[in-house]
Design an enzyme around this catalytic site. Sequence first.
Site, PDB file in Angstrom:
ATOM      1  N   GLN A   1      26.492  12.575  47.137  1.00  0.00           N
ATOM      2  CA  GLN A   1      27.840  12.794  46.603  1.00  0.00           C
ATOM      3  C   GLN A   1      27.781  13.689  45.370  1.00  0.00           C
ATOM      4  O   GLN A   1      26.960  13.477  44.478  1.00  0.00           O
ATOM      5  CB  GLN A   1      28.504  11.468  46.249  1.00  0.00           C
ATOM      6  CG  GLN A   1      29.941  11.603  45.742  1.00  0.00           C
ATOM      7  CD  GLN A   1      30.657  10.274  45.618  1.00  0.00           C
ATOM      8  OE1 GLN A   1      30.197   9.259  46.116  1.00  0.00           O
ATOM      9  NE2 GLN A   1      31.801  10.275  44.968  1.00  0.00           N
ATOM     10  N   ASP A   2      28.650  14.717  45.346  1.00  0.00           N
ATOM     11  CA  ASP A   2      28.773  15.621  44.191  1.00  0.00           C
ATOM     12  C   ASP A   2      27.471  16.385  43.908  1.00  0.00           C
ATOM     13  O   ASP A   2      27.029  16.488  42.768  1.00  0.00           O
ATOM     14  CB  ASP A   2      29.188  14.855  42.929  1.00  0.00           C
ATOM     15  CG  ASP A   2      30.621  14.362  42.993  1.00  0.00           C
ATOM     16  OD1 ASP A   2      31.262  14.535  44.060  1.00  0.00           O
ATOM     17  OD2 ASP A   2      31.102  13.804  41.998  1.00  0.00           O
TER      18      ASP A   2
ATOM     19  N   ARG B   1      38.969  18.342  50.574  1.00  0.00           N
ATOM     20  CA  ARG B   1      40.162  17.569  50.207  1.00  0.00           C
ATOM     21  C   ARG B   1      40.569  17.961  48.786  1.00  0.00           C
ATOM     22  O   ARG B   1      39.740  18.421  47.985  1.00  0.00           O
ATOM     23  CB  ARG B   1      39.904  16.071  50.308  1.00  0.00           C
ATOM     24  CG  ARG B   1      38.796  15.535  49.401  1.00  0.00           C
ATOM     25  CD  ARG B   1      38.709  14.020  49.489  1.00  0.00           C
ATOM     26  NE  ARG B   1      37.608  13.487  48.688  1.00  0.00           N
ATOM     27  CZ  ARG B   1      37.473  12.192  48.396  1.00  0.00           C
ATOM     28  NH1 ARG B   1      38.360  11.312  48.826  1.00  0.00           N
ATOM     29  NH2 ARG B   1      36.446  11.780  47.678  1.00  0.00           N
TER      30      ARG B   1
ATOM     31  N   GLN C   1      28.390   9.366  42.525  1.00  0.00           N
ATOM     32  CA  GLN C   1      28.284  10.698  41.933  1.00  0.00           C
ATOM     33  C   GLN C   1      26.918  10.911  41.295  1.00  0.00           C
ATOM     34  O   GLN C   1      26.513  10.150  40.406  1.00  0.00           O
ATOM     35  CB  GLN C   1      29.379  10.911  40.878  1.00  0.00           C
ATOM     36  CG  GLN C   1      30.784  10.960  41.435  1.00  0.00           C
ATOM     37  CD  GLN C   1      31.466   9.606  41.457  1.00  0.00           C
ATOM     38  OE1 GLN C   1      30.806   8.573  41.503  1.00  0.00           O
ATOM     39  NE2 GLN C   1      32.794   9.597  41.420  1.00  0.00           N
TER      40      GLN C   1
ATOM     41  N   ASP D   1      32.310  15.251  48.887  1.00  0.00           N
ATOM     42  CA  ASP D   1      32.720  16.240  47.869  1.00  0.00           C
ATOM     43  C   ASP D   1      31.519  17.001  47.322  1.00  0.00           C
ATOM     44  O   ASP D   1      31.401  17.218  46.112  1.00  0.00           O
ATOM     45  CB  ASP D   1      33.454  15.551  46.707  1.00  0.00           C
ATOM     46  CG  ASP D   1      34.621  14.695  47.160  1.00  0.00           C
ATOM     47  OD1 ASP D   1      35.208  15.008  48.205  1.00  0.00           O
ATOM     48  OD2 ASP D   1      34.937  13.701  46.477  1.00  0.00           O
TER      49      ASP D   1
END
Length: 557
Positions: free
Chosen positions: A372-373, A462, A350, A394
Site C-alpha cells: 500500500q502506498d 480512485r 501505508q 493506491d
Amino acid sequence: MNSLRRRAPFLALIFILTLLSALLFLGTHITATRAPEKHLHFQKHIQIAHSTCQGTLYPDLCVSTLATFPDLTSKSVPQIISSVVNHTVYEVKSSSNNCSGLRKKLKNLNPLEQRALDDCLKLLDDTTLELKTTISDLSKSTIGSNQHHDLQTLLSGAMTNLYTCLDGFAYSKKKVRDRIQDKLLQISQHVSNSLAMLKKVPGINKTSKTEAFPEYGKMKSGFPSWVSSKDRNILQATVNETKFDLVVSKDGTGNFTTIGEALNVAPNSSTTRFVIHIKAGAYFENVEVIRKKSNLMFVGDGIGKTVMKGSRNVVDGWTTFQSATFAVVGEGFIAKGITFENSAGPDKHQAVALRSGADFSAFYQCSFVGYQDTLYVHSLRQFYRECDIYGTVDFIFGNAAVVFQNCNLYARKPNENQKNLFTAQGREDPNQNTGISILNCKIAAAADLIPVKSSFKNYLGRPWKLYSRTVYLKSYMEDLIDPAGWLEWNDTFALDTLYYGEYMNRGPGSNTSGRVKWPGYRVINSSTEASQFTVGQFIQGNDWLNSTGIPFFSNLS
C-alpha cells in the site's frame, strides 16, 4: 478700570468660543469638501478588490484581504498577488510557531502524533520557501508562459504541503488537528485565491487555460527539456563509462559504506551535477535528500542489484510521509538503476518505498517495490521512464505533476479483504496544475497475483481528493482490470469534480464499454485533448529533462 478688569475673563472666554466656532466651521467645510474625494477613492479601492477576486473560490476572504492593502489602486495584478502571498507567509510562520508550541506543550502525545507535528514543521518550512520564491518570481518585469507555469507549480506545491500536514493526523485519537486545522485551511484558501488570480496576469497566453498539464513542458529526444544533454549522456552511458564524484560500496571498496554518509558530504546548493555511484548491494537505511542538496544524481548497478530497503509503516507509529525508505526534496534529483523498497508487507497498510517532493526530479530504469502506498509522488514536477512499480492499494499516489513513460505497473497480491488500486491522485483545487499521466505503459499483474487473479478486483484508480486527475494514454492493459475501470473513494465524493480519462489504450483490460458513468470520467477521443497530458505540455519536459540524459518523447508517441 476695575470694571474692565472684571470683564476681561468674560471677554477672553467669548474670544476663545468664537475662535473655536470658526475653526469648527472651517474643519467642517474642509471635511465636506474632501469627503466626496475620499468616498470615491474608497469606492475605487473596493471595486478593484472585487474585480481582482472575481473567479476565486474564496471571494469573501479575498476581498477582505485585499481591502487591507492601503495602496491597492496603484498595484498591478502581480503586485496584488505578491501582497497576498506575503501576507500568507506571515500566517504560515504563525502556524509553524503554533505547531512548535504544541510539540512542547502537549503531554502524552503518542509517537505518531509527535511525528505528525514534526512533519508539519518541515512542510511549513517548505511552504515558506515556495511562497518566498513565488514573491521573487512575481517581482520580475515580465511574466511569460514559463514563469506562469513555475508560479502555478510553486503555489500548487505549497497548498499540497498544508493538506499533507493535516493528513498526518488521520489516525490521531487526540485533538491535535483541531488546534491547527482552521488556520491551515485559511492559509490554503489564500494560496487558492492566488492561483486563481494568476489567470488575470497580463501577457499570459489565455489558451493555456484549456491545457490540462501545460506546466510539465515540452519534450526533446524523448525527455522533458529540463533534462540537460550532459545529464542525458550520463544516464545513457554504462557504469564503466561514467565519472563519479563519490562511490558507495558495501564491501568497503568505495568512499563510504552507507548512502547516508555519502549524502552528508555532498555539496549544498550545487549548481552543477554531483554524481554518486551506489554499487550493487542491499542498503538497509532510510535516506532523505533535503532541499539544500540540489542537483544530485544517484547511479546504481541496476534494478534488483542496487537496493535501498526499509520497513517503516503507519501500524508501527510512522506517518505515511515519514514511512518512506527514500525521500527527496532537493531540486533536480535524478536516479538510475536503483530499486527502492518498503518491505513492511500488506498487513502494515501505508508503507512508502519512495517519496518525491523535488521539482524537476527524474527516475530512469528504477523499480519501486511495496504494497500500500508504494510510490508517493508528493508534489512539483516529476518524470519516470522505463521504471517498474509494484503495489496493491493506491500504490501510486500524491499531488505532483508527473508523467510515467514506458513504465510497467504491477498489481501484487493484496490481503484477502482488499482491492488493488493503481492510483490515488490528490489534487485539492481546480487551479492546481497537478495530476498523474500514464503514457505508453503496461498495466499488469505481478507474479504473486497471477495465480489468484480472479479472486481480487483491480482498478485503475480512485479519487483521493476532490479534484483528482489521472489519465492513461496509449497503454497496454492486461485482463485484470475490472470492466468499470475506476472505483469510488466514498459514495459520490468527487465523482463530478474529478478528471479521469483514457485515450487509445489497448489490451483486454482497455475496453471502455463497461466503464463508470461518472460526470468527471471521459473516454478521450481527441488527440489534442490527449496531448495536454504528454511530457511536453504536462511538465514542461523540454525545459529540464534534456539536462538529465533520460530518454523521453515529448508528444503522444
